[in-house]
Design a protein around this motif. Sequence first.
Motif, short mmCIF file in Angstrom:
data_model
loop_
_atom_site.label_atom_id
_atom_site.label_comp_id
_atom_site.label_asym_id
_atom_site.label_seq_id
_atom_site.Cartn_x
_atom_site.Cartn_y
_atom_site.Cartn_z
N HIS A 77 12.19 124.00 63.37
CA HIS A 77 13.28 124.51 62.53
C HIS A 77 14.66 124.06 62.99
N LEU A 78 14.93 124.03 64.27
CA LEU A 78 16.26 123.62 64.73
C LEU A 78 16.55 122.17 64.39
N LEU A 79 15.55 121.31 64.51
CA LEU A 79 15.75 119.90 64.15
C LEU A 79 15.99 119.75 62.65
N PHE A 80 15.20 120.47 61.85
CA PHE A 80 15.40 120.40 60.40
C PHE A 80 16.73 121.02 60.00
N GLU A 81 17.14 122.08 60.68
CA GLU A 81 18.43 122.70 60.37
C GLU A 81 19.57 121.70 60.55
N ASP A 82 19.53 120.93 61.62
CA ASP A 82 20.55 119.91 61.84
C ASP A 82 20.58 118.90 60.69
N VAL A 83 19.40 118.46 60.27
CA VAL A 83 19.31 117.47 59.20
C VAL A 83 19.79 118.08 57.87
N LEU A 84 19.34 119.28 57.55
CA LEU A 84 19.72 119.90 56.29
C LEU A 84 21.23 120.11 56.22
N CYS A 85 21.82 120.57 57.30
CA CYS A 85 23.27 120.79 57.31
C CYS A 85 24.03 119.47 57.20
N ARG A 86 23.53 118.45 57.86
CA ARG A 86 24.19 117.13 57.80
C ARG A 86 24.12 116.54 56.40
N ARG A 87 23.04 116.80 55.69
CA ARG A 87 22.84 116.21 54.35
C ARG A 87 23.21 117.17 53.21
N ARG A 88 23.76 118.29 53.53
CA ARG A 88 24.03 119.32 52.53
C ARG A 88 25.00 118.86 51.44
N GLN A 89 25.95 118.02 51.77
CA GLN A 89 26.98 117.63 50.81
C GLN A 89 26.42 116.90 49.59
N CYS A 90 25.25 116.32 49.68
CA CYS A 90 24.69 115.60 48.53
C CYS A 90 23.53 116.36 47.87
N TRP A 91 23.35 117.63 48.24
CA TRP A 91 22.27 118.43 47.67
C TRP A 91 22.58 118.76 46.21
N ARG A 92 21.54 118.71 45.37
CA ARG A 92 21.63 119.16 43.97
C ARG A 92 20.29 119.78 43.60
N ALA A 93 20.31 120.80 42.77
CA ALA A 93 19.08 121.48 42.36
C ALA A 93 18.12 120.54 41.66
N ASP A 94 18.63 119.54 40.96
CA ASP A 94 17.72 118.65 40.23
C ASP A 94 16.93 117.72 41.14
N HIS A 95 17.20 117.73 42.42
CA HIS A 95 16.37 116.99 43.38
C HIS A 95 15.06 117.72 43.68
N LEU A 96 14.96 118.97 43.26
CA LEU A 96 13.83 119.81 43.65
C LEU A 96 12.57 119.57 42.82
N GLY A 97 12.66 118.96 41.69
CA GLY A 97 11.53 118.90 40.79
C GLY A 97 11.69 119.99 39.75
N SER A 98 11.13 119.80 38.57
CA SER A 98 11.46 120.66 37.43
C SER A 98 11.12 122.14 37.66
N ASN A 99 9.92 122.47 38.13
CA ASN A 99 9.56 123.88 38.33
C ASN A 99 10.41 124.53 39.40
N ASP A 100 10.62 123.82 40.52
CA ASP A 100 11.40 124.38 41.62
C ASP A 100 12.88 124.48 41.26
N ALA A 101 13.40 123.50 40.50
CA ALA A 101 14.79 123.57 40.06
C ALA A 101 14.99 124.75 39.11
N ALA A 102 14.04 124.97 38.22
CA ALA A 102 14.13 126.12 37.30
C ALA A 102 14.10 127.42 38.09
N ALA A 103 13.23 127.51 39.08
CA ALA A 103 13.17 128.71 39.92
C ALA A 103 14.49 128.90 40.67
N TYR A 104 15.05 127.81 41.18
CA TYR A 104 16.35 127.91 41.86
C TYR A 104 17.42 128.42 40.89
N ASN A 105 17.48 127.83 39.72
CA ASN A 105 18.50 128.22 38.73
C ASN A 105 18.37 129.68 38.33
N ASN A 106 17.18 130.25 38.41
CA ASN A 106 16.95 131.64 38.04
C ASN A 106 17.16 132.63 39.19
#
Length: 190
Positions: A77-106
Amino acid sequence: MTALNFVELKNKRLQDYQALAATGADEGALDALGSYLSLFSSKARPEEFLILEPHMRLNFFWRALAAEWSGFDRIPHLLFEDVLCRRRQCWRADHLGSNDAAAYNNLPQELNIFRGQSSGPIGLSWTTDFTVAEGFARGHRGIRLANPVVVAATAHKDDVALVQTERGENEIVLFSAKCARRPTTLNLTP
């Protein structure tokens, strides 16, 4: 399969992934990455993913992580946390795939989350379902925990990096464990 054949297969699949990733052919690269990672146990996949991560384009990274996360166990988790935080600026819900993006949006702006684990530091993977968290605390996929607990917390929707609906676990992955607000722990009997 002999050790030499495995190494040859591993190298071939890795080369296939790298060639497709270099061309920007995301769909083919996602398939090739999945094929490569499938050669490893669910416990080894997270580390293999992290080895490849520095070479992933920003947008491809999020699509790849969303596609592969549900196949990971024993996540560092600590290694992934570093990566996720470093890459957070380019995150978008539509990267998740349609079902997961819909769940996020809800998701509501503030959500109640639960994490089943052994006592100790909290990780990134949570669920919105207490029963699912309790099941993880008691053990899953042959992984038993010595000191099972369920941690309850709240999180803001903006702190959610992934939503995983594929296995029916209502999984929420946070950018950082620090995003879990007001955590409280419920000890379970083993």
